[in-house]
Design an enzyme around this catalytic site. Sequence first.
Site, PDB file in Angstrom:
ATOM      1  N   GLU A  83       0.838  -1.184   0.000  1.00  0.00           N
ATOM      2  CA  GLU A  83       0.000   0.000   0.000  1.00  0.00           C
ATOM      3  C   GLU A  83       0.879   1.242   0.000  1.00  0.00           C
ATOM      4  OE1 GLU A  83      -2.689  -0.443   3.253  1.00  0.00           O
ATOM      5  OE2 GLU A  83      -3.805  -2.012   2.220  1.00  0.00           O
ATOM      6  N   CYS A  96       3.533   8.795   1.058  1.00  0.00           N
ATOM      7  CA  CYS A  96       3.953   7.976   2.195  1.00  0.00           C
ATOM      8  C   CYS A  96       4.228   6.581   1.624  1.00  0.00           C
ATOM      9  CB  CYS A  96       2.840   7.954   3.240  1.00  0.00           C
ATOM     10  SG  CYS A  96       3.162   6.880   4.638  1.00  0.00           S
ATOM     11  N   CYS A 103       6.050  -6.530   7.426  1.00  0.00           N
ATOM     12  CA  CYS A 103       7.073  -6.023   8.356  1.00  0.00           C
ATOM     13  C   CYS A 103       7.394  -7.121   9.361  1.00  0.00           C
ATOM     14  CB  CYS A 103       6.544  -4.793   9.091  1.00  0.00           C
ATOM     15  SG  CYS A 103       7.737  -4.038  10.230  1.00  0.00           S
ATOM     16  N   CYS A 107       4.913  -4.984  16.000  1.00  0.00           N
ATOM     17  CA  CYS A 107       4.450  -4.103  17.079  1.00  0.00           C
ATOM     18  C   CYS A 107       2.957  -4.388  17.297  1.00  0.00           C
ATOM     19  CB  CYS A 107       4.648  -2.636  16.701  1.00  0.00           C
ATOM     20  SG  CYS A 107       6.374  -2.197  16.414  1.00  0.00           S
ATOM     21  N   CYS A 110       0.186  -2.218  15.515  1.00  0.00           N
ATOM     22  CA  CYS A 110       0.332  -1.889  14.093  1.00  0.00           C
ATOM     23  C   CYS A 110      -0.202  -3.011  13.208  1.00  0.00           C
ATOM     24  CB  CYS A 110       1.798  -1.639  13.771  1.00  0.00           C
ATOM     25  SG  CYS A 110       2.106  -1.261  12.034  1.00  0.00           S
ATOM     26  N   CYS A 324      -1.565   5.826  10.055  1.00  0.00           N
ATOM     27  CA  CYS A 324      -0.398   5.105  10.556  1.00  0.00           C
ATOM     28  C   CYS A 324      -0.808   3.768  11.151  1.00  0.00           C
ATOM     29  CB  CYS A 324       0.300   5.887  11.658  1.00  0.00           C
ATOM     30  SG  CYS A 324       0.630   7.588  11.259  1.00  0.00           S
TER      31      CYS A 324
END
Length: 330
Positions: A83, A96, A103, A107, A110, A324
């Site tokens: 994305e 962005c 990832c 976390c 997230c 975010c």
Amino acid sequence: MDLPLLRKTLDSLKLPAFRYRQIIKNYYSGRFLNFDQMTDLSLDLRQKLSKALPLLSVVEKTIIGDDSTKKALLELSDGQKIESVFMNYEDWLTACVSSQVGCPLNCSFCATGKMGLKRNLTSQEIVDQILYWNQKIYPKYIGRVVFMGMGEPFLNWENVIEAISIINSKDGLNIGARKISISTAGVVDKIKDFANLDTQINLAVSLHSADQKIRESIMPIAKQYPLSQLKNACNYYVGKTNRQLFFEYALMDINTSQNDAKLLADFISSNRLFFLNLIPLNPIGGDMLPASKDQQKIFIDYLNKFGVEYSLRRSFGQDINAACGQLATK
Ligand code: SAH
């Protein structure tokens, strides 16, 4: 674009080196949707190039949003999806970008972390996200780039650095270093390497807690790189570059007690170039709760009492899951 393949194609056509440079210049301008539109090339060459390779290494699958925030789902040549987000904020047109498919850091707050790491993006796949947005917003241009999409940029170091050199180069996208920002969850070694590069690129560190125990519980990377080491690396960065360093702190139920405010105040006040960005936690549907309005107020009152300066960021794109930590391809 797949530059080696372009080179090979031109070589096989026995074309001179200036053709390569001409095509690259067109490509980086972000003005072309396909080779066909490059009318400074012969029709024959345009047709051959169109057959040999795609212009961009990313292909739009879906795009949603409005004039202020858009999110695109992009497909890569091997079928993986990432994305990329566009923000139109105070006259700055910002891309962005993602640096990895997924990832590895996981976390707890997230959404991208829930996917795990699929693979690193190539430098071209990173650059092409910006060119993709340039095409979308024609005749305007992207003026700022933030590495705050999917992935941990410092765990794809070489490709990210190469992408930045293209983004920054006069012959590339020509976006000034001060208009580029990288965000890291705190890969200590690379913060130091980054400081040693001595650039004007902005750095942000995702802090989210100044309490080692709490930070560990929400950011597994904190076990590998504890707060003490992180702080050292951040001091090193500031000492070396004399630039402000931004700390991101999402307001959650778990990190907004009076003690959290005290620890955060100590951390931020320990260096005059440390700067705090508070952001609301965007819900991702797990068990991480945002701080309530009351908790936020009490926390911020404490920070004021301790004399900490901060900015309270607005969160963009919540309604389209582009804010975010919400970037995850379902
Ligand atoms: N891996 C890098 C780049 C991701 S940038 C990093 O961790 O910094 C994305 C930013 O959004 C980071 O500061 C991240 O901590 C923050 N973030 C992640 N999930 C969030 C959420 N649910 N709400 C608000 N911010 C979040």
